[in-house]
Design a protein around this motif. Sequence first.
Motif, PDB file in Angstrom:
ATOM      1  N   ALA A  88       0.828  -1.208   0.000  1.00 55.25           N
ATOM      2  CA  ALA A  88       0.000   0.000   0.000  1.00 55.25           C
ATOM      3  C   ALA A  88       0.858   1.252   0.000  1.00 55.25           C
ATOM      4  O   ALA A  88       0.544   2.245  -0.682  1.00 55.25           O
ATOM      5  CB  ALA A  88      -0.930  -0.006   1.218  1.00 55.25           C
ATOM      6  N   GLY A  89       1.960   1.233   0.748  1.00 48.93           N
ATOM      7  CA  GLY A  89       2.848   2.387   0.761  1.00 48.93           C
ATOM      8  C   GLY A  89       3.494   2.646  -0.588  1.00 48.93           C
ATOM      9  O   GLY A  89       3.574   3.798  -1.042  1.00 48.93           O
ATOM     10  N   ALA A  90       3.942   1.585  -1.244  1.00 47.12           N
ATOM     11  CA  ALA A  90       4.533   1.747  -2.575  1.00 47.12           C
ATOM     12  C   ALA A  90       3.503   2.278  -3.564  1.00 47.12           C
ATOM     13  O   ALA A  90       3.807   3.136  -4.407  1.00 47.12           O
ATOM     14  CB  ALA A  90       5.097   0.411  -3.056  1.00 47.12           C
ATOM     15  N   LEU A  91       2.264   1.784  -3.474  1.00 48.02           N
ATOM     16  CA  LEU A  91       1.200   2.282  -4.339  1.00 48.02           C
ATOM     17  C   LEU A  91       0.938   3.768  -4.106  1.00 48.02           C
ATOM     18  O   LEU A  91       0.806   4.549  -5.055  1.00 48.02           O
ATOM     19  CB  LEU A  91      -0.089   1.505  -4.084  1.00 48.02           C
ATOM     20  N   MET A  92       0.853   4.161  -2.838  1.00 46.01           N
ATOM     21  CA  MET A  92       0.558   5.559  -2.529  1.00 46.01           C
ATOM     22  C   MET A  92       1.673   6.478  -3.012  1.00 46.01           C
ATOM     23  O   MET A  92       1.419   7.564  -3.547  1.00 46.01           O
ATOM     24  CB  MET A  92       0.349   5.729  -1.021  1.00 46.01           C
ATOM     25  N   GLN A  93       2.916   6.066  -2.837  1.00 46.70           N
ATOM     26  CA  GLN A  93       4.026   6.896  -3.280  1.00 46.70           C
ATOM     27  C   GLN A  93       4.053   7.014  -4.797  1.00 46.70           C
ATOM     28  O   GLN A  93       4.366   8.077  -5.349  1.00 46.70           O
ATOM     29  CB  GLN A  93       5.345   6.340  -2.758  1.00 46.70           C
ATOM     30  N   GLY A  94       3.715   5.930  -5.489  1.00 46.83           N
ATOM     31  CA  GLY A  94       3.679   5.987  -6.940  1.00 46.83           C
ATOM     32  C   GLY A  94       2.487   6.754  -7.464  1.00 46.83           C
ATOM     33  O   GLY A  94       2.595   7.520  -8.434  1.00 46.83           O
ATOM     34  N   LEU A  95       1.335   6.583  -6.819  1.00 45.74           N
ATOM     35  CA  LEU A  95       0.109   7.214  -7.293  1.00 45.74           C
ATOM     36  C   LEU A  95       0.135   8.726  -7.086  1.00 45.74           C
ATOM     37  O   LEU A  95      -0.332   9.495  -7.928  1.00 45.74           O
ATOM     38  CB  LEU A  95      -1.092   6.602  -6.566  1.00 45.74           C
ATOM     39  N   THR A  96       0.696   9.159  -5.950  1.00 43.69           N
ATOM     40  CA  THR A  96       0.724  10.589  -5.637  1.00 43.69           C
ATOM     41  C   THR A  96       2.044  11.248  -6.035  1.00 43.69           C
ATOM     42  O   THR A  96       2.171  12.475  -5.935  1.00 43.69           O
ATOM     43  CB  THR A  96       0.513  10.808  -4.131  1.00 43.69           C
ATOM     44  N   LEU A 100       6.706  11.057   0.680  1.00 46.63           N
ATOM     45  CA  LEU A 100       6.304  11.011   2.079  1.00 46.63           C
ATOM     46  C   LEU A 100       5.001  10.247   2.282  1.00 46.63           C
ATOM     47  O   LEU A 100       4.477  10.207   3.396  1.00 46.63           O
ATOM     48  CB  LEU A 100       6.138  12.438   2.626  1.00 46.63           C
ATOM     49  N   ALA A 101       4.461   9.652   1.221  1.00 48.84           N
ATOM     50  CA  ALA A 101       3.168   8.979   1.313  1.00 48.84           C
ATOM     51  C   ALA A 101       3.284   7.677   2.107  1.00 48.84           C
ATOM     52  O   ALA A 101       4.240   6.922   1.964  1.00 48.84           O
ATOM     53  CB  ALA A 101       2.621   8.701  -0.082  1.00 48.84           C
ATOM     54  N   ASP A 102       2.261   7.441   2.917  1.00 49.60           N
ATOM     55  CA  ASP A 102       2.183   6.237   3.739  1.00 49.60           C
ATOM     56  C   ASP A 102       0.777   6.168   4.306  1.00 49.60           C
ATOM     57  O   ASP A 102       0.205   7.211   4.640  1.00 49.60           O
ATOM     58  CB  ASP A 102       3.214   6.305   4.867  1.00 49.60           C
ATOM     59  N   PRO A 103       0.168   4.986   4.402  1.00 54.63           N
ATOM     60  CA  PRO A 103      -1.195   4.914   4.939  1.00 54.63           C
ATOM     61  C   PRO A 103      -1.340   5.527   6.318  1.00 54.63           C
ATOM     62  O   PRO A 103      -2.401   6.060   6.656  1.00 54.63           O
ATOM     63  CB  PRO A 103      -1.464   3.404   4.972  1.00 54.63           C
ATOM     64  N   GLY A 104      -0.289   5.475   7.134  1.00 54.45           N
ATOM     65  CA  GLY A 104      -0.370   6.070   8.457  1.00 54.45           C
ATOM     66  C   GLY A 104      -0.213   7.570   8.448  1.00 54.45           C
ATOM     67  O   GLY A 104      -0.829   8.282   9.252  1.00 54.45           O
ATOM     68  N   ALA A 271       1.805   2.350  11.607  1.00 59.57           N
ATOM     69  CA  ALA A 271       2.295   3.386  10.696  1.00 59.57           C
ATOM     70  C   ALA A 271       3.749   3.144  10.312  1.00 59.57           C
ATOM     71  O   ALA A 271       4.453   2.335  10.925  1.00 59.57           O
ATOM     72  CB  ALA A 271       2.144   4.758  11.349  1.00 59.57           C
ATOM     73  N   PHE A 272       4.180   3.854   9.276  1.00 59.29           N
ATOM     74  CA  PHE A 272       5.562   3.986   8.832  1.00 59.29           C
ATOM     75  C   PHE A 272       6.107   2.779   8.061  1.00 59.29           C
ATOM     76  O   PHE A 272       7.151   2.897   7.424  1.00 59.29           O
ATOM     77  CB  PHE A 272       6.504   4.301   9.999  1.00 59.29           C
ATOM     78  N   VAL A 273       5.444   1.630   8.124  1.00 60.87           N
ATOM     79  CA  VAL A 273       5.922   0.492   7.329  1.00 60.87           C
ATOM     80  C   VAL A 273       5.859   0.841   5.843  1.00 60.87           C
ATOM     81  O   VAL A 273       6.805   0.619   5.091  1.00 60.87           O
ATOM     82  CB  VAL A 273       5.090  -0.769   7.630  1.00 60.87           C
ATOM     83  N   GLY A 274       4.722   1.406   5.415  1.00 59.84           N
ATOM     84  CA  GLY A 274       4.572   1.783   4.011  1.00 59.84           C
ATOM     85  C   GLY A 274       5.440   2.946   3.603  1.00 59.84           C
ATOM     86  O   GLY A 274       5.615   3.187   2.407  1.00 59.84           O
ATOM     87  N   LEU A 275       5.977   3.691   4.560  1.00 57.23           N
ATOM     88  CA  LEU A 275       6.894   4.784   4.241  1.00 57.23           C
ATOM     89  C   LEU A 275       8.314   4.277   4.042  1.00 57.23           C
ATOM     90  O   LEU A 275       8.981   4.607   3.058  1.00 57.23           O
ATOM     91  CB  LEU A 275       6.871   5.824   5.361  1.00 57.23           C
ATOM     92  N   VAL A 276       8.787   3.472   4.965  1.00 58.36           N
ATOM     93  CA  VAL A 276      10.185   3.041   4.958  1.00 58.36           C
ATOM     94  C   VAL A 276      10.465   2.038   3.847  1.00 58.36           C
ATOM     95  O   VAL A 276      11.450   2.155   3.107  1.00 58.36           O
ATOM     96  CB  VAL A 276      10.545   2.427   6.332  1.00 58.36           C
TER      97      VAL A 276
END
Length: 345
Positions: A88-96, A100-104, A271-276
């Motif tokens: 989900a974090g990789a998707l958010m960073q790519g989509l936006t 700094l994108a992360d579900p948390g 939080a932060f798993v999808g960021l790191v």
Amino acid sequence: MVDAGTPGTGPAAGSPEAAATRRPGLPSTTATCVAVVAVAVVLSVVVGARAVPLTAVWSDTHPLHPVVEARLERTLLALAVGAALGLAGALMQGLTRNPLADPGILGVNAGATFAMVIGMTAFGANALSQFLPLAFAGAALATVLVHAIAALGRDGATPMKLAITGAALTAGLMSWTTGLLLADRKTMESFRFWQVGTVGGRGLDVLLVGAPFLVAGAVLALTGARLLNTLALGDDLARGLGRRTTRDRLVLGLAIVLLAGTATALTGPIAFVGLVVPHVVRGFVGPDYGRVLPFSMLAGAALVVLADTVGRVVLPPAEVQVGIMAAAVGVPFFLFLIRRTGRSL
């Protein structure tokens, strides 16, 4: 004209070409990730408040085998949730196109949590099958609200505005969540199991309920790798290549909601798993989302399992929940990214 074979005339040090040549090959990276996940699983099974010998893993008659079974269920849940959050974090960073994108950070987890608490206080929801649709709705509404607010103003939804808006919305939602819990003691007793973010105390039945949604989200995400690569070129060029960018974003957004919403419903906000994870993965495999997405799943799974394992032994005899351990790793990384991103704006 410079001879390409002349020593010292290769890619300049520090250039993207030089970085690419220093990256390990795909087979070695895959083998390394699989090995890390395997080691994490073994450690999760044998390490804890009470060490378990390997003989207890294989022998059904060993007196500590029930402990192994309980830890194995916990490990499987951590693997699934970690893979979902990393993806989900990789998707958010790519989509936006936001580092700094992360579900948390962007309010997705907080939205899911708030919706679950509303369901518990107003409608008496008390089962995971009821929490899942509430978590999906809360995650989706939070995602839309963050992007709508960040898009206001002259420059639109810049990475920094998204991060600030998401942090503000997260703080507000968590305050309202706390207020609802304080007003209803019965709900607080039921919800505190989810509040911090933990994989402990869940049975395999919990994972089985959420598994179809996690699988659906992962399939949508992995099949969207080419969409992310195209969207990375910019919306105008993507439309010129025949992509329907609005539809593509909706599909990828649905995948994020399924992954992050289900993970939050199963374990609480982590939080932060999808960021790191996506940042680390891109350092090894490059920017191609055909590689970033699957490797983010593996790395996210390993990170959550290892964080949960370390949390069991870092402050004996107490246990530090995985949500806290993930924050201990993620907060310094987030501050580093904010510093680096602020310099590039």
